[in-house]
Motif scaffolding. Sequence first.
Motif, PDB file in Angstrom:
ATOM      1  N   ALA A  13      63.365  88.991  98.042  1.00 36.16           N
ATOM      2  CA  ALA A  13      64.412  89.629  97.238  1.00 36.16           C
ATOM      3  C   ALA A  13      63.794  90.356  96.053  1.00 36.16           C
ATOM      4  CB  ALA A  13      65.424  88.591  96.772  1.00 36.16           C
ATOM      5  N   ARG A  14      62.638  90.969  96.268  1.00 27.96           N
ATOM      6  CA  ARG A  14      61.951  91.659  95.190  1.00 27.96           C
ATOM      7  C   ARG A  14      62.504  93.070  94.985  1.00 27.96           C
ATOM      8  NH1 ARG A  14      55.959  90.295  97.428  1.00 27.96           N
ATOM      9  NH2 ARG A  14      57.116  90.626  99.364  1.00 27.96           N
ATOM     10  N   THR A  15      62.248  93.618  93.816  1.00 28.14           N
ATOM     11  CA  THR A  15      62.582  95.006  93.505  1.00 28.14           C
ATOM     12  C   THR A  15      61.332  95.703  93.001  1.00 28.14           C
ATOM     13  OG1 THR A  15      64.894  94.528  92.970  1.00 28.14           O
ATOM     14  CG2 THR A  15      63.958  96.547  92.058  1.00 28.14           C
ATOM     15  N   TYR A  16      61.032  96.822  93.618  1.00 24.55           N
ATOM     16  CA  TYR A  16      59.903  97.658  93.193  1.00 24.55           C
ATOM     17  C   TYR A  16      60.456  98.814  92.375  1.00 24.55           C
ATOM     18  CZ  TYR A  16      56.323 101.301  93.541  1.00 24.55           C
ATOM     19  OH  TYR A  16      55.424 102.294  93.259  1.00 24.55           O
ATOM     20  N   ARG A  17      59.862  99.042  91.214  1.00 25.63           N
ATOM     21  CA  ARG A  17      60.275 100.156  90.361  1.00 25.63           C
ATOM     22  C   ARG A  17      59.053 100.976  89.970  1.00 25.63           C
ATOM     23  NH1 ARG A  17      63.160  99.225  85.211  1.00 25.63           N
ATOM     24  NH2 ARG A  17      61.322  97.939  84.730  1.00 25.63           N
ATOM     25  N   ARG A  18      59.259 102.273  89.803  1.00 27.96           N
ATOM     26  CA  ARG A  18      58.157 103.119  89.364  1.00 27.96           C
ATOM     27  C   ARG A  18      58.693 104.389  88.699  1.00 27.96           C
ATOM     28  NH1 ARG A  18      53.822 105.452  91.957  1.00 27.96           N
ATOM     29  NH2 ARG A  18      54.086 106.984  90.288  1.00 27.96           N
ATOM     30  N   THR A  19      57.818 105.019  87.895  1.00 27.42           N
ATOM     31  CA  THR A  19      58.128 106.306  87.307  1.00 27.42           C
ATOM     32  C   THR A  19      57.689 107.413  88.258  1.00 27.42           C
ATOM     33  OG1 THR A  19      56.003 106.448  86.151  1.00 27.42           O
ATOM     34  CG2 THR A  19      57.822 105.366  84.993  1.00 27.42           C
ATOM     35  N   LEU A  20      58.336 108.565  88.149  1.00 22.40           N
ATOM     36  CA  LEU A  20      58.049 109.692  89.031  1.00 22.40           C
ATOM     37  C   LEU A  20      57.920 110.972  88.215  1.00 22.40           C
ATOM     38  CD1 LEU A  20      60.744 108.993  91.770  1.00 22.40           C
ATOM     39  CD2 LEU A  20      58.279 108.684  92.066  1.00 22.40           C
ATOM     40  N   ARG A  21      56.864 111.741  88.479  1.00 23.76           N
ATOM     41  CA  ARG A  21      56.772 113.101  87.952  1.00 23.76           C
ATOM     42  C   ARG A  21      57.299 114.029  89.039  1.00 23.76           C
ATOM     43  NH1 ARG A  21      52.046 113.038  86.628  1.00 23.76           N
ATOM     44  NH2 ARG A  21      52.148 113.063  84.334  1.00 23.76           N
ATOM     45  N   LEU A  22      58.315 114.830  88.711  1.00 27.31           N
ATOM     46  CA  LEU A  22      59.010 115.638  89.701  1.00 27.31           C
ATOM     47  C   LEU A  22      59.005 117.109  89.289  1.00 27.31           C
ATOM     48  CD1 LEU A  22      61.888 113.061  90.118  1.00 27.31           C
ATOM     49  CD2 LEU A  22      60.157 113.609  91.859  1.00 27.31           C
ATOM     50  N   PRO A  23      59.358 118.019  90.189  1.00 31.29           N
ATOM     51  CA  PRO A  23      59.259 119.450  89.868  1.00 31.29           C
ATOM     52  C   PRO A  23      60.034 119.892  88.637  1.00 31.29           C
ATOM     53  CG  PRO A  23      59.495 119.158  92.228  1.00 31.29           C
ATOM     54  CD  PRO A  23      59.681 117.805  91.610  1.00 31.29           C
ATOM     55  N   TYR A  24      61.228 119.333  88.428  1.00 39.48           N
ATOM     56  CA  TYR A  24      62.058 119.780  87.314  1.00 39.48           C
ATOM     57  C   TYR A  24      62.089 118.808  86.144  1.00 39.48           C
ATOM     58  CZ  TYR A  24      63.879 123.165  90.680  1.00 39.48           C
ATOM     59  OH  TYR A  24      63.990 124.173  91.600  1.00 39.48           O
ATOM     60  N   GLY A  25      61.636 117.599  86.318  1.00 34.84           N
ATOM     61  CA  GLY A  25      61.703 116.614  85.249  1.00 34.84           C
ATOM     62  C   GLY A  25      61.011 115.334  85.661  1.00 34.84           C
ATOM     63  N   THR A  26      61.530 114.228  85.196  1.00 32.18           N
ATOM     64  CA  THR A  26      60.954 112.926  85.521  1.00 32.18           C
ATOM     65  C   THR A  26      62.029 112.020  86.106  1.00 32.18           C
ATOM     66  OG1 THR A  26      61.410 112.014  83.316  1.00 32.18           O
ATOM     67  CG2 THR A  26      59.293 113.129  83.642  1.00 32.18           C
ATOM     68  N   GLY A  27      61.606 110.903  86.671  1.00 32.51           N
ATOM     69  CA  GLY A  27      62.554 109.965  87.259  1.00 32.51           C
ATOM     70  C   GLY A  27      62.036 108.548  87.229  1.00 32.51           C
ATOM     71  N   ILE A  28      62.958 107.633  87.405  1.00 34.85           N
ATOM     72  CA  ILE A  28      62.635 106.221  87.600  1.00 34.85           C
ATOM     73  C   ILE A  28      63.366 105.779  88.855  1.00 34.85           C
ATOM     74  CG2 ILE A  28      62.932 103.882  86.716  1.00 34.85           C
ATOM     75  CD1 ILE A  28      62.616 104.981  83.916  1.00 34.85           C
ATOM     76  N   ALA A  29      62.611 105.208  89.786  1.00 35.05           N
ATOM     77  CA  ALA A  29      63.188 104.775  91.058  1.00 35.05           C
ATOM     78  C   ALA A  29      63.047 103.268  91.206  1.00 35.05           C
ATOM     79  CB  ALA A  29      62.495 105.473  92.223  1.00 35.05           C
ATOM     80  N   ALA A  30      64.034 102.648  91.836  1.00 33.55           N
ATOM     81  CA  ALA A  30      63.994 101.215  92.139  1.00 33.55           C
ATOM     82  C   ALA A  30      64.388 101.033  93.597  1.00 33.55           C
ATOM     83  CB  ALA A  30      64.948 100.439  91.235  1.00 33.55           C
ATOM     84  N   VAL A  31      63.619 100.235  94.336  1.00 32.84           N
ATOM     85  CA  VAL A  31      63.881  99.977  95.755  1.00 32.84           C
ATOM     86  C   VAL A  31      63.869  98.469  95.973  1.00 32.84           C
ATOM     87  CG1 VAL A  31      63.156 100.390  98.131  1.00 32.84           C
ATOM     88  CG2 VAL A  31      62.749 102.150  96.379  1.00 32.84           C
ATOM     89  N   ASP A  32      64.896  97.969  96.679  1.00 29.47           N
ATOM     90  CA  ASP A  32      65.025  96.535  96.932  1.00 29.47           C
ATOM     91  C   ASP A  32      64.366  96.139  98.240  1.00 29.47           C
ATOM     92  OD1 ASP A  32      66.498  96.285  94.607  1.00 29.47           O
ATOM     93  OD2 ASP A  32      68.425  96.514  95.626  1.00 29.47           O
TER      94      ASP A  32
END
Length: 471
Positions: free
Chosen positions: A241-260
């Motif tokens: 039941a873990r969650t992986y999170r990371r920051t993302l550098r993207l073409p127009y800006g930045t992001g934070i993603a989380a996947v279960d």
Amino acid sequence: MDGVTDTDSRYEAVRSRDARFDGVFFFAVETTGIYCRPSCPAVTPKRHNVRFFATAAAAQGSGFRACRRCRPDAVPGSAEWNVRADVVGRAMRMIADGVVDREGVAGLAARLGYSTRQVQRQLTGELGAGPVALARAQRAHAARVLLQTTGLPVTQIAFAAGFASVRQFNDTMRAVYAATPSELRAAAPRSGRTARRTPTPTAGIPLRLAHRGPYRPGPVFDLLAHEAVPGVEDVSGPPGARTYRRTLRLPYGTGIAAVDERTGTARTTTGAHPGGWLDARVHLTDPRDLTTAVQRLRRLFDLDADPYAVDERLGADPRLAPLVAARPGLRSPGAADPDELAVRALAGRDEAARLVQRYGKRLDAPCGSLTHLFPEPGVLAEAEPDSTLGALAAALADGTVRLGPGADRDEAREALAAVPGLDERTIAVIRTRALGDPDVAPPGPDVPDSWRPWRSYALNHLRAAGELEYR
């Protein structure tokens, strides 16, 4: 997954509602004007009324609408596009990454090293649709999912899905689904309407990242936890039941993603494993980055693989057979950022953490332990010039080494080999992870040719079984 190139075999797959071929091809019914996935639970149409297509875009281009029962546009794309190293495969990976939406067909052609006419001819000849139609189909699917699973305003959805204007968005949705955006939102499945909500800055946009066949998330999350770089990634929660999170550098800006880690499973009428999904959330500073962010997560978690083909080949090997039986659907993780992965493959986790703290860009709005973007190659090339790391970073920054979704794998391998001090084992890791090459055999372990073209997956089975160490 061989044996479905002729129409009779394809019709048999439709007649048996075989979920293994969802996304491999699509079929349309002349009498209804609707196209479906092979596992559609509707009554099987008569053979003479059926047409087959390699892509959803080709079916849409021939005037067919997506079935509202089986939602054929929602299936993972053909696994061919991740495996193939030719122009069509490279083009499909770049279209999925949003290159056509950002740079047009001319930009796609330039990245491939071909003329726009050659790219158009090759894609249309093999897939029945050109790059504009393929990108349009992708935008339409992204928009439908957002309409039916989130409370985002329609205008925001239009731009998040990659449309240039609200008018283009409305016209496309009517053409593809024979319904307005408002009608599609109202027609969402009951579960979607119940769960739908307006995303918040902390929750992000909720997504279901679909995969075909069985999926073993445990080993993937084990690897991500083993190599997580503080400030850029974290893995929390108990195993299973873990969650992986990371920051993302993207073409127009930045992001934070989380996947279960916990997977959802779709149902099928045939008893075959139809696939399922991983739940994810993506928070973006610019909604136009949604398609790109989703595709980078898909590559990281290897969600477009064909586990049936991999398991069939590797399961025939006496050494691997018990490992495949114990872990059906084991994947070969890729990378959310190929350039970052290349640097980390060389530097190692501890050194990568130092690079983040010293040279990484701090987020405007940190989220818990996620505070930085991984430093860009150009920054590292200037900061660490007199080292193998600096040489690799410089090659990435100036384009001598190209590792993006449309990279030519053979050219990339040769360019990596020319970087001073870069050893063969590190190159093998970069090829497997950053380039998504399914058939890499690093120096050292005994890797027989009978494991081709899935040697990367075979080595992951050995690692998951404790017979090889993670590097």
